[in-house]
Design an enzyme around this catalytic site. Structure first.
Site, PDB file in Angstrom:
ATOM      1  N   GLU A 180      27.434  33.753  77.191  1.00 39.42           N
ATOM      2  CA  GLU A 180      27.320  35.208  77.274  1.00 39.42           C
ATOM      3  C   GLU A 180      28.465  35.840  78.064  1.00 39.42           C
ATOM      4  O   GLU A 180      28.486  37.044  78.267  1.00 39.42           O
ATOM      5  CB  GLU A 180      25.983  35.591  77.931  1.00 39.42           C
ATOM      6  CG  GLU A 180      24.770  35.267  77.080  1.00 39.42           C
ATOM      7  CD  GLU A 180      24.785  36.013  75.756  1.00 39.42           C
ATOM      8  OE1 GLU A 180      25.132  37.207  75.746  1.00 39.42           O
ATOM      9  OE2 GLU A 180      24.440  35.390  74.728  1.00 39.42           O
ATOM     10  N   PRO A 216      36.099  40.170  74.545  1.00 34.68           N
ATOM     11  CA  PRO A 216      35.981  41.227  73.550  1.00 34.68           C
ATOM     12  C   PRO A 216      36.001  42.631  74.141  1.00 34.68           C
ATOM     13  O   PRO A 216      36.191  43.598  73.414  1.00 34.68           O
ATOM     14  CB  PRO A 216      34.628  40.942  72.872  1.00 34.68           C
ATOM     15  CG  PRO A 216      33.868  40.130  73.856  1.00 34.68           C
ATOM     16  CD  PRO A 216      34.886  39.314  74.577  1.00 34.68           C
ATOM     17  N   ASP A 221      59.781  41.350  61.874  1.00 37.00           N
ATOM     18  CA  ASP A 221      58.365  41.124  61.605  1.00 37.00           C
ATOM     19  C   ASP A 221      57.604  42.439  61.492  1.00 37.00           C
ATOM     20  O   ASP A 221      57.984  43.458  62.070  1.00 37.00           O
ATOM     21  CB  ASP A 221      57.724  40.300  62.729  1.00 37.00           C
ATOM     22  CG  ASP A 221      58.003  38.820  62.576  1.00 37.00           C
ATOM     23  OD1 ASP A 221      58.419  38.402  61.500  1.00 37.00           O
ATOM     24  OD2 ASP A 221      57.795  38.096  63.569  1.00 37.00           O
ATOM     25  N   ARG A 231      56.602  33.795  70.118  1.00 33.01           N
ATOM     26  CA  ARG A 231      57.574  34.253  69.122  1.00 33.01           C
ATOM     27  C   ARG A 231      58.594  35.221  69.707  1.00 33.01           C
ATOM     28  O   ARG A 231      59.688  35.377  69.176  1.00 33.01           O
ATOM     29  CB  ARG A 231      56.856  34.929  67.955  1.00 33.01           C
ATOM     30  CG  ARG A 231      56.045  33.998  67.100  1.00 33.01           C
ATOM     31  CD  ARG A 231      55.262  34.784  66.064  1.00 33.01           C
ATOM     32  NE  ARG A 231      56.130  35.546  65.191  1.00 33.01           N
ATOM     33  CZ  ARG A 231      56.757  35.063  64.111  1.00 33.01           C
ATOM     34  NH1 ARG A 231      56.585  33.803  63.773  1.00 33.01           N
ATOM     35  NH2 ARG A 231      57.538  35.834  63.378  1.00 33.01           N
TER      36      ARG A 231
END
Length: 251
Positions: A114, A87, A167, A152
Site C-alpha cells: 500500500e 503514483p 527524439d 539517454r
C-alpha cells in the site's frame, strides 16, 4: 558519471532490462553506474520483514520505515537526490528527465504493497516521481523507465548525440516519420524528398511532418512547445488543410 542506487525488495527484476543494449554499454563505458540494494538486507528481525499492518486498520500492508532508512543511509552521499517512485508524484516528462540527467547521484526507492510509512516521505524523500496516472504493483518498473529515459540524456550514451535531440518530446513535439530500406515494400514507397539528397528540403519536410504528427496526435503539446514564426505558419497551413478536408468530406 551519473550513479543510480536502486532500493528494492526485488532486485532480480532489474537483471534483464539493465544488462542489455544501450544501458549495458553505458555501464561498461562508465558513463553511468547502477547499483541495486535489497531492502530486506536492512531488516533486523530473523524473517527480514519489511512491511507491517497499517495503523488504523482498513488498508493493506505498508513498508516499514526502519529498513528503508537504513538502506538510504548505506548509499547516501552529499550529491544524492532521493526519489520515491510513487503514483502521487510528479509525472516523468522530458523536461524532468533532462533535469535529472544533470545530477550526479540518484537514489530510487521502489515502494510496494500500500506504499511506504509516511515518515519516509517526511524525512528522506527529496521528490516523488510517477510515470503516469495508473497503478502498478510496485516501483520497480517505474524505476527502470526513469533510468532508461535519464540515461539517454547523458552525453555519449547514445551512438550519436543528435539521436536524443531528435527524439519525440525532446523539443516539445512528436518525432517525424522514419523510413529505411527497401525503397518499396508491398507497393508502399518512401517519400521522394528523402531520396533527393537535398538536406535543406529534407529538414523542412521533417519539421513539417513532425508538426503535423503532433497536431494530429498530441495537439496539447503545441501550447507548451517552443515554436518559431515559421512553425506557426506551417501549423496555420496544416489547420487550413484539415479544415478543407473535413468540409470536402461533408460535401
Amino acid at each position: 558519471m551519473l550513479k543510480f542506487d536502486v532500493l528494492t525488495i526485488f532486485p532480480q527484476m532489474f537483471s534483464g532490462p539493465l544488462d542489455e543494449s544501450i544501458l549495458k554499454r553505458a555501464q561498461e563505458e562508465e558513463l553511468i553506474e547502477i547499483e541495486l540494494s535489497n531492502i530486506r538486507d536492512f531488516a533486523t528481525d530473523k524473517h527480514s520483514q519489511v512491511d507491517d499492518y497499517s495503523y488504523g486498520g482498513g488498508a493493506g500492508m505498508v513498508m516499514k520505515p526502519g529498513p528503508i532508512f537504513r538502506a538510504v543511509e548505506s548509499v547516501n552521499s552529499k550529491e544524492a537526490e532521493v526519489i520515491l517512485m510513487s503514483p502521487q508524484g510528479r509525472v516523468l516528462e522530458q523536461d524532468l528527465v533532462c533535469e535529472l540527467a544533470q545530477q550526479q547521484h540518484l537514489v530510487l526507492i521502489c515502494g510496494r504493497y500500500e506504499g511506504v510509512d509516511e515518515r519516509i516521505r517526511e524525512e528522506l524523500i527529496d521528490r516523488e516521481i510517477s510515470i503516469g496516472d495508473y497503478v502498478l504493483t510496485g516501483g520497480e518498473l517505474p524505476a527502470m523507465v526513469l533510468i532508461d529515459a535519464v540515461s539517454r540524456m547523458i552525453p555519449g550514451v547514445l551512438g550519436k548525440e543528435e539521436s536524443a535531440v531528435e527524439d519525440s518530446f525532446y523539443q516539445g513535439i512528436l518525432d517525424y516519420p522514419h523510413y529505411t530500406r527497401p525503397r518499396e515494400y508491398q507497393g508502399l514507397g518512401v517519400p521522394e524528398v528523402l531520396l533527393s539528397g537535398d538536406h535543406q528540403r529534407i529538414a523542412e519536410w521533417r519539421r513539417r511532418a513532425a508538426l503535423k504528427n503532433t497536431l494530429l496526435n498530441r495537439p496539447e503539446l503545441l501550447a507548451e512547445a517552443e515554436l518559431s514564426a515559421e512553425d506557426e505558419e506551417i501549423l496555420a497551413e496544416l489547420k487550413q488543410e484539415f479544415l478543407k478536408s473535413v468540409e470536402d468530406g461533408v460535401e
